[in-house]
Design a protein around this motif. Structure first.
Motif, PDB file in Angstrom:
ATOM      1  N   PRO A 108       0.838  -1.203   0.000  1.00  0.00           N
ATOM      2  CA  PRO A 108       0.000   0.000   0.000  1.00  0.00           C
ATOM      3  C   PRO A 108       0.877   1.259   0.000  1.00  0.00           C
ATOM      4  O   PRO A 108       2.072   1.200   0.307  1.00  0.00           O
ATOM      5  CB  PRO A 108      -0.791  -0.115   1.306  1.00  0.00           C
ATOM      6  N   PRO A 109       0.307   2.418  -0.310  1.00  0.00           N
ATOM      7  CA  PRO A 109       1.106   3.652  -0.273  1.00  0.00           C
ATOM      8  C   PRO A 109       1.540   3.983   1.154  1.00  0.00           C
ATOM      9  O   PRO A 109       0.889   3.606   2.123  1.00  0.00           O
ATOM     10  CB  PRO A 109       0.143   4.709  -0.826  1.00  0.00           C
ATOM     11  N   PHE A 110       2.667   4.693   1.264  1.00  0.00           N
ATOM     12  CA  PHE A 110       3.151   5.134   2.569  1.00  0.00           C
ATOM     13  C   PHE A 110       3.732   6.538   2.445  1.00  0.00           C
ATOM     14  O   PHE A 110       3.968   7.036   1.331  1.00  0.00           O
ATOM     15  CB  PHE A 110       4.182   4.157   3.148  1.00  0.00           C
ATOM     16  N   ALA A 111       3.963   7.190   3.574  1.00  0.00           N
ATOM     17  CA  ALA A 111       4.467   8.568   3.588  1.00  0.00           C
ATOM     18  C   ALA A 111       5.850   8.631   2.941  1.00  0.00           C
ATOM     19  O   ALA A 111       6.772   7.920   3.348  1.00  0.00           O
ATOM     20  CB  ALA A 111       4.537   9.077   5.025  1.00  0.00           C
ATOM     21  N   SER A 112       5.985   9.506   1.944  1.00  0.00           N
ATOM     22  CA  SER A 112       7.233   9.614   1.194  1.00  0.00           C
ATOM     23  C   SER A 112       7.402  11.057   0.719  1.00  0.00           C
ATOM     24  O   SER A 112       7.135  11.371  -0.438  1.00  0.00           O
ATOM     25  CB  SER A 112       7.214   8.643   0.005  1.00  0.00           C
ATOM     26  N   PRO A 113       7.861  11.977   1.614  1.00  0.00           N
ATOM     27  CA  PRO A 113       7.948  13.394   1.247  1.00  0.00           C
ATOM     28  C   PRO A 113       8.969  13.691   0.158  1.00  0.00           C
ATOM     29  O   PRO A 113       8.878  14.723  -0.512  1.00  0.00           O
ATOM     30  CB  PRO A 113       8.325  14.072   2.568  1.00  0.00           C
TER      31      PRO A 113
END
Length: 453
Positions: free
Chosen positions: A59-64
């Protein structure tokens, strides 16, 4: 002609694995050590095979922010498929010859980048979406018996059935996986039936000699006695970091390792302790040299510009411990000097992992297993400094780094309704992917189908 033969061999193994006779094991004991009084009839030859399919979803995850070698934050799917055939021949007393044909294909998350503990151990052997066929292992194993009683050897991949002396000397020469011989923990070494993450295949810091598929050529000598063993070997390094061609100059560039093994008892439960040391010598880049060169040029550091002769050293300890007849625990801890680039395994300089595997006897599924494990991976100071300055490694490179140790938890349930069939569900949770506190956590869900005969 060679490619045609290998293609046909692997195609045959896929068909055999899928069509191999399987049967329920009702009323029989679950797989376990052979009865010492029942030595199997000695096999003169044998054919074994396996196939393994792994499907993964992230799944998508936080990736600034992301760099060239980041694990991408968007949702993604990954898969791998491998099929192997092993032909074993007994040449003379104590001598076995094995040759493996293998085929592999797969698609990794982010091109197999962005993690120290990568999520699928089978993807080390794949080369892309197209099926690739190759010779995986070709080796001779000579065993000299020295007495001490006899013990059973069950027929399996790369192993002919028969008996052997408890006290023996074993010489292995040819092309193998280093993990066929060294650091063979019972519950955490095989991604086809056990934990999938690379952190649990072996010591995370063990930058063991191997090509990009996980195989190498060389020789190992073992002395095995009743309750202890010592083994040592020299094997070929790849010509380039994580490359496929091997450097055949074993007198100049090589991977050396030595391992001591001792069995013991704790509260009347058996256990095994191992200590492993390794030294790799080849042309490698030093992180400190790369950082200095980058500063002088006013640019991000690069490994390609500073490669010269170096040696990397490391050590690891591991334990297998039986807790009950149905529960086994394991632990590993490892360290490498971390001064030079990762050359053959993955970007981990310090590692600790531990876990437990339970047979399903208590819920009337004695052939099933459930496993749970955790790993903590770390980098040396110069390695993290190289990445923080924008450097790119073989697996890592976010363009920047807010350093934190990489923490991985994995659990699986393996359902085994037939003798030759495993269906596994697996979940992985990864904090600080790629050692970066600014990113993650990442979650990976997997389904694995494995069959063998």
């Amino acid at each position: 002609m060679k490619k045609t033969f290998e293609r046909r061999a692997v195609a045959a193994i896929v068909a055999l694995c899928c069509a191999a006779p399987v049967w329920a094991q009702e009323g029989s004991a679950p797989p376990g050590p052979a009865d010492q009084s029942l030595i199997p009839e000695e096999e003169r030859y044998a054919l074994h095979g396996q196939s393994t399919y792994v499907w993964q979803r992230k799944p998508p995850f936080a990736s600034p922010y992301e760099g060239e070698n980041s694990l991408q934050g968007k949702k993604a799917k990954s898969y791998s498929f491998t099929a192997t055939v092993d032909l074993g021949l007994r040449l003379w007393e104590g001598a076995e010859f094995h040759v493996n044909g293998e085929g592999a294909r797969g698609q990794a998350f982010s091109g197999l980048h962005g993690l120290g503990g990568l999520t699928n151990g089978e993807l080390a052997k794949t080369a892309g979406a197209d099926m690739v066929y190759y010779r995986a292992r070709t080796f001779l194993r000579q065993t000299w018996g020295l007495g001490g009683g006899r013990e059973a050897v069950e027929g399996d991949m790369n192993q002919l059935a028969g008996g052997q002396d408890k006290r023996r000397v074993v010489l292995t020469v040819g092309t193998v996986s280093m993990l066929d011989i060294f650091d063979s923990l019972e519950s955490a070494h095989d991604p086809r039936t056990q934990f999938l993450n690379w952190s649990f295949l072996t010591h995370g810091s063990f930058d063991y000699a191997a090509d990009s598929r996980g195989y190498t050529s060389g020789a190992a000598l073992e002395y095995i006695d009743d309750g202890w063993a010592v083994r040592a070997g020299r094997f070929m390094m790849p010509k380039e970091s994580n490359g496929l061609p091997l450097d055949t100059r074993l007198g100049k560039h090589y991977g050396d390792q030595i391992e001591f093994e001792k069995q013991y008892q704790v509260w009347n439960r058996p256990g095994t302790a191992r200590i492993l040391g390794f030294r790799n010598k080849t042309r490698m880049a030093d992180f400190g040299d790369a950082i200095a060169a980058g500063r002088a040029a006013g640019a991000a550091p690069e490994l390609d510009t500073v490669r010269r002769e170096h040696a990397k050293v490391g050590v690891g300890i591991g334990f297998d411990q039986s807790v009950t007849d149905d529960v086994n625990a394991f632990m590993r801890a490892s360290w490498s000097d971390g001064k030079t680039e990762t050359y053959a395994f993955t970007e981990i300089d310090r590692a600790v992992s531990a876990g437990v595997v339970v047979k399903g006897t208590q819920w009337s599924r004695p052939y099933d297993t459930v496993g749970a494990a955790v790993a903590v991976n770390a980098l040396s100071r110069t390695h993290r400094g190289y990445l923080a300055a924008g450097g790119i490694g073989p697996f890592l490179g976010d363009g920047a780094l807010n350093y934190g140790v990489e923490q991985i938890a994995e659990t699986y349930y393996s359902w085994r309704p037939f003798k030759y069939f495993w269906l596994t569900g697996d979940v992985q949770y990864i904090r600080n992917p790629g050692y970066n506190r600014d990113r993650g956590p990442a979650k990976v869900f997997s389904v694995r189908l494995h069959t063998q005969f």
